[in-house]
Design a protein around this motif. Structure first.
Motif, PDB file in Angstrom:
ATOM      1  N   GLU A  80      -5.651  -4.917   4.448  1.00  0.00           N
ATOM      2  CA  GLU A  80      -5.945  -3.554   4.907  1.00  0.00           C
ATOM      3  C   GLU A  80      -4.656  -2.773   5.146  1.00  0.00           C
ATOM      4  O   GLU A  80      -4.583  -1.587   4.821  1.00  0.00           O
ATOM      5  CB  GLU A  80      -6.789  -3.600   6.176  1.00  0.00           C
ATOM      6  N   ARG A  81      -3.624  -3.426   5.686  1.00  0.00           N
ATOM      7  CA  ARG A  81      -2.344  -2.733   5.912  1.00  0.00           C
ATOM      8  C   ARG A  81      -1.675  -2.385   4.585  1.00  0.00           C
ATOM      9  O   ARG A  81      -1.092  -1.307   4.437  1.00  0.00           O
ATOM     10  CB  ARG A  81      -1.431  -3.593   6.772  1.00  0.00           C
ATOM     11  N   VAL A  82      -1.762  -3.277   3.607  1.00  0.00           N
ATOM     12  CA  VAL A  82      -1.196  -3.000   2.283  1.00  0.00           C
ATOM     13  C   VAL A  82      -1.926  -1.817   1.650  1.00  0.00           C
ATOM     14  O   VAL A  82      -1.296  -0.891   1.124  1.00  0.00           O
ATOM     15  CB  VAL A  82      -1.266  -4.245   1.375  1.00  0.00           C
ATOM     16  N   LEU A  83      -3.251  -1.820   1.722  1.00  0.00           N
ATOM     17  CA  LEU A  83      -4.031  -0.721   1.169  1.00  0.00           C
ATOM     18  C   LEU A  83      -3.692   0.597   1.844  1.00  0.00           C
ATOM     19  O   LEU A  83      -3.524   1.627   1.179  1.00  0.00           O
ATOM     20  CB  LEU A  83      -5.531  -1.030   1.304  1.00  0.00           C
ATOM     21  N   SER A  84      -3.553   0.566   3.163  1.00  0.00           N
ATOM     22  CA  SER A  84      -3.203   1.778   3.906  1.00  0.00           C
ATOM     23  C   SER A  84      -1.834   2.295   3.475  1.00  0.00           C
ATOM     24  O   SER A  84      -1.635   3.490   3.284  1.00  0.00           O
ATOM     25  CB  SER A  84      -3.207   1.476   5.398  1.00  0.00           C
ATOM     26  N   GLY A  85      -0.880   1.373   3.303  1.00  0.00           N
ATOM     27  CA  GLY A  85       0.460   1.773   2.855  1.00  0.00           C
ATOM     28  C   GLY A  85       0.451   2.356   1.467  1.00  0.00           C
ATOM     29  O   GLY A  85       1.130   3.339   1.175  1.00  0.00           O
ATOM     30  N   LEU A  86      -0.361   1.795   0.573  1.00  0.00           N
ATOM     31  CA  LEU A  86      -0.470   2.325  -0.783  1.00  0.00           C
ATOM     32  C   LEU A  86      -1.091   3.715  -0.792  1.00  0.00           C
ATOM     33  O   LEU A  86      -0.687   4.580  -1.561  1.00  0.00           O
ATOM     34  CB  LEU A  86      -1.293   1.375  -1.656  1.00  0.00           C
ATOM     35  N   ARG A  87      -2.062   3.921   0.067  1.00  0.00           N
ATOM     36  CA  ARG A  87      -2.702   5.241   0.135  1.00  0.00           C
ATOM     37  C   ARG A  87      -1.736   6.301   0.604  1.00  0.00           C
ATOM     38  O   ARG A  87      -1.824   7.457   0.205  1.00  0.00           O
ATOM     39  CB  ARG A  87      -3.921   5.190   1.056  1.00  0.00           C
ATOM     40  N   ARG A  88      -0.803   5.918   1.483  1.00  0.00           N
ATOM     41  CA  ARG A  88       0.178   6.886   2.001  1.00  0.00           C
ATOM     42  C   ARG A  88       1.197   7.282   0.946  1.00  0.00           C
ATOM     43  O   ARG A  88       1.856   8.302   1.084  1.00  0.00           O
ATOM     44  CB  ARG A  88       0.886   6.325   3.216  1.00  0.00           C
ATOM     45  N   LEU A  89       1.336   6.473  -0.096  1.00  0.00           N
ATOM     46  CA  LEU A  89       2.288   6.805  -1.170  1.00  0.00           C
ATOM     47  C   LEU A  89       1.749   7.930  -1.948  1.00  0.00           C
ATOM     48  O   LEU A  89       1.818   8.790  -2.421  1.00  0.00           O
ATOM     49  CB  LEU A  89       2.507   5.604  -2.097  1.00  0.00           C
TER      50      LEU A  89
END
Length: 89
Positions: A80-89
């Protein structure tokens, strides 16, 4: 990278004889932090910080807490943290 690191040294222990890098890591790990966070705060490459932390752990200066994995299943929180970080890109 996801491992958490905490200092084993006390606040009053003299760390002035240690290298500046070791001193900085000890100061940062008075509160538990991830290896990635330490790398970012020190503005040093992750590989360099991983080596320093491994050396410090073998000398008994810090404690490394590895995340527990459940029988090879991926950590949902990490994903979930990886997905959240990718969305912020």
């Amino acid at each position: 990278m996801e491992a958490l690191v905490s200092s084993v040294t006390s606040e009053y222990q003299d760390i002035s004889l240690l290298s500046p890098e070791y001193q900085a890591i000890i100061q940062l790990t008075r509160n538990v932090r991830s290896v990635a966070e330490i790398s970012a705060l020190l503005r040093q490459p992750l590989g360099v910080v991983r080596v320093l932390i491994a050396d410090m752990a073998s000398e008994g200066l810090i404690r490394v807490h590895q995340p527990a994995l459940e029988a090879g299943k991926p950590d949902l929180n990490l994903l979930e943290r990886v997905l959240s970080g990718l969305r912020r890109l």
